[in-house]
Scaffold this motif. Structure first.
Motif, PDB file in Angstrom:
ATOM      1  N   ALA A  13       0.783  -1.211  -0.099  1.00  0.00           N
ATOM      2  CA  ALA A  13      -0.095  -0.110   0.036  1.00  0.00           C
ATOM      3  C   ALA A  13       0.901   1.551   0.162  1.00  0.00           C
ATOM      4  CB  ALA A  13      -0.876  -0.219   1.207  1.00  0.00           C
ATOM      5  N   LEU A  14       1.869   1.271   0.628  1.00  0.00           N
ATOM      6  CA  LEU A  14       2.775   2.467   0.941  1.00  0.00           C
ATOM      7  C   LEU A  14       3.524   2.571  -0.470  1.00  0.00           C
ATOM      8  CD1 LEU A  14       3.905   4.730   2.636  1.00  0.00           C
ATOM      9  CD2 LEU A  14       5.395   3.126   3.520  1.00  0.00           C
ATOM     10  N   GLY A  15       4.017   1.458  -1.014  1.00  0.00           N
ATOM     11  CA  GLY A  15       4.698   1.497  -2.099  1.00  0.00           C
ATOM     12  C   GLY A  15       4.121   2.081  -3.417  1.00  0.00           C
ATOM     13  N   TYR A  16       2.752   1.636  -3.422  1.00  0.00           N
ATOM     14  CA  TYR A  16       1.868   2.022  -4.444  1.00  0.00           C
ATOM     15  C   TYR A  16       1.514   3.450  -4.202  1.00  0.00           C
ATOM     16  CZ  TYR A  16       1.827  -2.597  -6.850  1.00  0.00           C
ATOM     17  OH  TYR A  16       2.399  -3.639  -7.495  1.00  0.00           O
ATOM     18  N   LEU A  17       1.201   3.730  -3.256  1.00  0.00           N
ATOM     19  CA  LEU A  17       0.747   5.170  -2.697  1.00  0.00           C
ATOM     20  C   LEU A  17       1.982   6.160  -3.414  1.00  0.00           C
ATOM     21  CD1 LEU A  17      -1.150   7.113  -1.619  1.00  0.00           C
ATOM     22  CD2 LEU A  17      -0.200   6.681   0.664  1.00  0.00           C
ATOM     23  N   LEU A  53       2.059   6.515  -6.684  1.00  0.00           N
ATOM     24  CA  LEU A  53       0.887   7.347  -7.319  1.00  0.00           C
ATOM     25  C   LEU A  53       1.219   8.700  -7.161  1.00  0.00           C
ATOM     26  CD1 LEU A  53      -2.264   5.391  -6.356  1.00  0.00           C
ATOM     27  CD2 LEU A  53      -1.175   5.815  -8.772  1.00  0.00           C
ATOM     28  N   THR A  54       1.831   9.379  -6.267  1.00  0.00           N
ATOM     29  CA  THR A  54       2.376  10.658  -5.920  1.00  0.00           C
ATOM     30  C   THR A  54       3.470  11.089  -6.649  1.00  0.00           C
ATOM     31  OG1 THR A  54       3.415   9.932  -3.947  1.00  0.00           O
ATOM     32  CG2 THR A  54       1.213  10.495  -3.684  1.00  0.00           C
ATOM     33  N   ASP A  55       4.046  10.113  -7.531  1.00  0.00           N
ATOM     34  CA  ASP A  55       5.295  10.377  -8.278  1.00  0.00           C
ATOM     35  C   ASP A  55       6.448  10.740  -7.367  1.00  0.00           C
ATOM     36  OD1 ASP A  55       3.615  10.301 -10.579  1.00  0.00           O
ATOM     37  OD2 ASP A  55       3.068  12.233 -10.737  1.00  0.00           O
ATOM     38  N   SER A  91      11.217  -0.194  -4.083  1.00  0.00           N
ATOM     39  CA  SER A  91      11.861  -1.144  -3.175  1.00  0.00           C
ATOM     40  C   SER A  91      10.661  -1.690  -2.250  1.00  0.00           C
ATOM     41  CB  SER A  91      12.761  -0.516  -2.126  1.00  0.00           C
ATOM     42  OG  SER A  91      14.021   0.013  -3.180  1.00  0.00           O
ATOM     43  N   LEU A  92       9.755  -0.933  -1.815  1.00  0.00           N
ATOM     44  CA  LEU A  92       8.557  -1.176  -1.075  1.00  0.00           C
ATOM     45  C   LEU A  92       7.682  -2.159  -1.523  1.00  0.00           C
ATOM     46  CD1 LEU A  92       7.913   2.477   0.602  1.00  0.00           C
ATOM     47  CD2 LEU A  92       8.983   0.525   1.515  1.00  0.00           C
ATOM     48  N   VAL A  93       7.245  -1.866  -3.182  1.00  0.00           N
ATOM     49  CA  VAL A  93       6.700  -2.686  -3.580  1.00  0.00           C
ATOM     50  C   VAL A  93       7.004  -4.226  -3.645  1.00  0.00           C
ATOM     51  CG1 VAL A  93       5.527  -3.183  -5.786  1.00  0.00           C
ATOM     52  CG2 VAL A  93       5.295  -0.976  -4.796  1.00  0.00           C
TER      53      VAL A  93
END
Length: 232
Positions: free
Chosen positions: A107-111, A114-116, A124-126
């Protein structure tokens, strides 16, 4: 030379149960009722307990089958635990912790993507999130496999216990029919206190059910008892 299969000390209580059952037989009770002092009953019981091995030899085939099955179904000695309760706890907790961590990281990685957000952090988070997802899946699979093996082992133990109990019942029935009742009738026939009683009936089993018969062959002698055992 073959020795008769002797009664194990652990099976003495079973023998005494069969003996008590045999003493309630109608023919035995009728013969003992001729001695109002009760001494004939006491002598009969003591003599039977003293000749337990000889009576057991009459049902040696069923007894040998029971002993062999009991030996084969005895549980293995418990192994010394190497990891204690830590390993089962990890098996349960690993999928839960990995799933929660994977959800947070994804969730944090994709967020961040999305915020570029620039840099390698979102990717790395994803990646870490998907790795934890794989770990959670593998942990869940291992936990399910362990649970399935435990259930199958429990079913096998239940089936073994049922077979052992049936073998025990078969031995007790053979001991009653071939060993205890014939020998008790012989003892009563030799006891002066009950010699005046009519011949005791011998119970026989056929395809039409139980019936009784009387005659000179209804009191087998000790030499007529079957013998079997282990070679020694």
């Amino acid at each position: 030379m073959a020795d008769p299969l002797r009664l194990h000390p652990a099976d003495r209580p079973d023998f005494e149960v069969v003996l008590r059952l045999a003493l309630t037989d109608a023919d035995i009770q009728k013969a003992l009722s001729t001695d109002p002092t009760g001494q004939a009953s006491a002598r009969l019981r003591l003599r039977a307990l003293g000749d337990a091995d000889e009576m057991a030899a009459a049902a040696c085939e069923a007894y040998g089958t029971y002993l062999a099955l009991r030996a084969s179904t005895q549980p293995d000695p418990p192994r010394r635990p190497t990891a204690g309760p830590l390993l089962p706890a990890l098996t349960v907790l690993t999928p839960l912790v990995a799933t929660a961590s994977a959800a947070v990281l994804l969730a944090l990685g994709y967020l961040l993507q999305l915020t570029d957000t620039e840099g390698a952090l979102p990717g790395s988070l994803v990646s870490a999130g998907w790795v934890l997802t794989l770990i959670a899946g593998a942990g869940a699979l291992l936990a399910f496999t362990a649970l399935l093996k435990t259930a199958m082992r429990g079913d096998d133990e239940s089936a073994d216990a049922a077979r052992l109990q049936q073998s025990r019942v078969n031995w007790q029935q053979a001991l009653l029919d071939r060993g205890v009742l014939p020998r008790l009738r012989q003892y009563l026939h030799e006891d002066p206190a009950v010699l005046s009683t009519p011949p005791l009936a011998v119970r026989t089993i056929n395809s039409h059910g139980p019936r009784t018969a009387t005659g000179s062959k209804e009191h087998p002698s000790p030499s007529g008892q079957p013998e079997c055992g282990t070679s020694g």
